[in-house]
Design an enzyme around this catalytic site. Structure first.
Site, PDB file in Angstrom:
ATOM      1  N   GLU A 149      34.989   0.052  15.308  1.00 50.87           N
ATOM      2  CA  GLU A 149      35.186  -0.233  16.722  1.00 50.87           C
ATOM      3  C   GLU A 149      33.960   0.148  17.556  1.00 50.87           C
ATOM      4  OE1 GLU A 149      37.545  -1.775  18.118  1.00 50.87           O
ATOM      5  OE2 GLU A 149      36.941  -1.382  20.182  1.00 50.87           O
ATOM      6  N   ASP A 150      33.457   1.349  17.325  1.00 49.50           N
ATOM      7  CA  ASP A 150      32.472   1.906  18.252  1.00 49.50           C
ATOM      8  C   ASP A 150      31.032   1.910  17.744  1.00 49.50           C
ATOM      9  OD1 ASP A 150      34.502   2.366  19.963  1.00 49.50           O
ATOM     10  OD2 ASP A 150      34.721   4.502  19.528  1.00 49.50           O
TER      11      ASP A 150
END
Ligand code: MN
Length: 711
Positions: free
Chosen positions: A76-77
């Site tokens: 995700e990051d």
């Protein structure tokens, strides 16, 4: 500060060295990927995955889950791809991380469709591998614990989502400790003021109750010792959010919710559970109907325990839960108990089995559902067992507390709908207003322009909204209705002196009000309408010029002025005119009115047995007759003697329904070998209507005799 060394030390106690080594690698991978990133609180980002991994390690989750927890935000990051995770840590870890990442985008409270679609994805990811949701729940728990750093609006959104989605999922998986913590954290973020006030109240109450708790605890312990039953007695604290929910949903006061003394008794075996139950029932009287055996019949999430309520010393209510150590572990860890207590078989695996069954059910539901919205609604029914979901005729979903009735639904739709509802259709069939609603039903409310709430509704509504609306309406209504009736009664009384209220000079009325210490005419009329003041006496005071004549009237027929002027009963007078339950008069019956202080007029039939008794107080009687256009339905009781035969009740009830009368109550009165007497309370329009029904019933061959019951 919790560091990777602390985590591996924890894992060393239950994982294989090669798994711990993989976790160490995952940590290094994550730390590199998140390098330079910081959390809202300012600390390096990697502390967050580390904390999530710790929560899972406390549950003794497997190496793959801990690895996935450390990596749960890298897709995700950071620039990391799923494929790389698969290469470095294997497919399973990659799948779990991917599943968790997909859930991260899940936003609650956006457009209904999008929300439903996200929720569907989440449940499906979790159905593929339950560890996805366990990592997600741990992630959410840590985020909730560190929510303080977030800006207010974000904090509220996350808190609401936690209460509405994550806590119920944790509950469905039986993970009570986690759920309770999520709920209290969510509550404190969403409603900080309410949380603080409740927390203070609980603290105060705890101080006041200490002595009683100790006393009960000692009595319980002593009794177990006497019976030679080894068991641990624990005083139980209620969680703030549970208290809040109860106060809100059941409209109870703080004291009503918390004035219960709760204990838990933990024993070694199922057999001891039942023996402890016996000992406890022997010590304090049990409250009838409150015993629940969740050992024989576990809850859907696998929870097992015995529950009972007792009348304690000084009558204080006591709740006791009795369970084995294993059941206690499962009740707090739920599905996670599978990993946590691998050694102890039995309960853990059954919880696991239940969870898997539920997830399989979800997949099936997903295949059958037409779209995400429908799927979401189906799942909600499953996730929120304390609520029922019903549909409006337009297909809109209404959410109501369990045991909600048609009237609760009507008020939930709109106050005006509640105030004017007269009947309902549930799944297209006529249903009474007190009908309890169940999941998935279609409910249609039938309103009538002049209809108004009935005080009897207060006996069955469960929502605070319905209750407060009915009370409010009735209060105003009674006031208006008593003024109206008072005006009619006073006019009638004045009429027998050839006077009328309308022609009465304002000065005369003013003088009388002053004498009675009342402010306005309506106060006087209300008094008369409620039966607190006799109309004829007021009339006499208003007609001093004809005092002599009036005295004659009072001495003679006083409260029952001459024939030709009886008060007409229209059936729409409301609460100030009621119909006696002893004789149940219906339009067409000869009737009498009895003035009862504070209640207005009670109507009896001429032939009622109670009338003879009341005849001793003629001043209380008032002449009444049915108006030519009476409105409404009136309850009447009939006794039907039938030959004993299967299905006979249904035959008779069907005949009654055919003629448009509602059955409000049925009682089976007596039973001998041949005949049964059934008492029906029917709602009929008048005597003609009743006669038709009786004629129809007589034509049924199994019916032996019919009588209308009176006083
Ligand atoms: Mn996270």
């Amino acid at each position: 500060m919790f560091l990777i060394g602390d985590l591996t030390a924890m894992l060393d106690t239950y994982l294989e060295p090669n798994q711990v080594e993989q976790v160490q690698r995952a940590y290094e991978f994550g730390a590199r990927a998140h390098a330079g990133q910081r959390r809202m609180s300012g600390e390096p980002y990697i502390y967050h995955p580390l904390a999530v991994a710790r929560i899972l390690a406390e549950m003794h989750m497997d190496g793959q889950s801990i690895t996935a927890a450390l990596l749960h935000d890298v897709i995700e990051d950071t620039a990391t791809a799923k494929e790389q995770l698969a290469t470095d840590f294997g497919d399973e870890v990659a799948e779990v991380v991917d599943g968790v990442s997909k859930l991260t985008h899940f936003k609650f409270g956006t457009r209904a469709e999008a929300q439903a679609e996200n929720f569907r994805k989440m449940l499906l990811a979790m159905a593929r591998d339950i560890r996805v949701i366990l990592v997600k729940l741990a992630d959410r728990l840590h985020n909730m614990r560190t929510l303080g750093a977030m800006p207010t609006d974000k904090r509220r959104r996350i808190a609401r989502e936690t209460l509405e989605i994550y806590a119920p999922i944790a509950n469905r998986l039986g993970m009570n400790s986690l759920r309770l913590e999520l709920e209290d954290l969510g509550f404190s973020s969403l409603y900080p003021m309410r949380y603080r006030i409740l927390a203070e109240s609980v603290k105060r109450a705890r101080g006041n109750r200490k002595e009683v708790v100790r006393q009960i605890e000692n009595s319980l312990k002593r009794r177990l010792r006497e019976e030679e039953l080894p068991g641990e007695v624990i005083g139980r604290e209620k969680y703030l959010y549970s208290i809040y929910k109860k106060m809100k949903n059941k409209a109870l006061s703080f004291n009503e919710v918390t004035d219960v003394y709760a204990f838990r008794i933990i024993v070694d075996s199922v057999d001891q559970c039942y023996r402890v139950l016996g000992a406890v029932h022997n010590l304090y009287k049990p409250v009838p109907g409150r015993f629940k055996d969740y050992i024989a019949l576990p809850k859907a999430n696998g929870y097992q325990s015995l529950h009972t309520s007792l009348f304690g010393p000084y009558g204080v209510p006591i709740e006791v839960q009795i369970r084995t150590k294993d059941m206690d572990k499962i009740s707090s860890a739920g599905i996670a108990a599978h990993w946590l207590y691998k050694s102890s078989d039995g309960g853990g695996s059954s919880t696991q089995k239940r969870a898997n069954e539920w997830l399989r059910g979800l997949l099936e539901m997903q295949m059958n559902a037409g779209n995400s919205l429908e799927f979401l609604e189906n799942v909600k029914i499953d996730l929120f067992p304390d609520e029922v979901y019903v549909f409006t005729p337009k297909g809109k979903i209404m959410e109501l507390p369990r045991d909600a009735t048609v009237v609760d639904f009507a008020f939930a739709v709109h106050t005006d709908v509640g105030n004017s509802c007269v009947a309902a259709k549930v799944d297209h069939r006529r249903a009474s207003l007190s009908t309890t609603l169940h999941n998935g039903q279609y409910v249609e409310i039938i309103t009538a322009p002049g209809a108004r709430p009935n005080p009897a509704w207060l006996n069955f509504v469960v929502t605070a909204k319905a209750r407060s609306n009915i009370r409010h309406y009735l209060k105003n209504l009674k006031h208006d209705e008593s003024i109206e009736l008072g005006r009619r009664l006073l006019d009638k009384a004045l009429d027998s002196f050839n006077l009328s209220l309308q022609d009465m000079p304002a000065g005369v009325i003013g003088e009388l009000l002053h004498e009675y210490k009342l402010k306005i005419l309506n106060d006087l009329l209300e008094d008369i309408g409620l039966g607190n003041r006799m109309a004829v006496l007021v009339a006499r005071r208003l007609a001093p010029a004809t005092e002599g004549a009036v005295d004659d009237k009072i001495a003679g027929k006083q409260a029952r002025p001459g024939p030709g002027h009886p008060l007409a009963i229209k059936g729409t007078e409301g609460m100030v005119v009621t119909f006696a339950k002893c004789c149940r008069p219906i339009p067409g019956d000869p009737i009498l009115g009895f003035v009862s202080a504070g209640r207005g007029i009670v109507i009896h039939t001429d032939s009622c047995n109670n009338v003879a008794e009341f005849r001793k107080r003629p001043e209380k009687w008032i002449d009444v007759e049915w108006a030519s256009n009476v409105e409404g339905e009136f309850p009447v009781e009939i006794r039907v003697e039938v030959a004993n035969q299967r299905g006979v009740l249904a035959i008779v009830a069907a005949a009654i329904a055919e003629l448009g009368a509602n059955v409000e109550n049925v009682g089976i009165e007596e039973h001998d070998g041949m005949y049964t007497a059934i008492t029906f309370t029917l709602a009929v329009r008048n005597r003609v209507h009743l006669a038709k029904i009786l004629r129809r019933l007589r034509s049924i061959s199994v019916v032996v005799r019919i009588t209308r019951t009176k006083g």
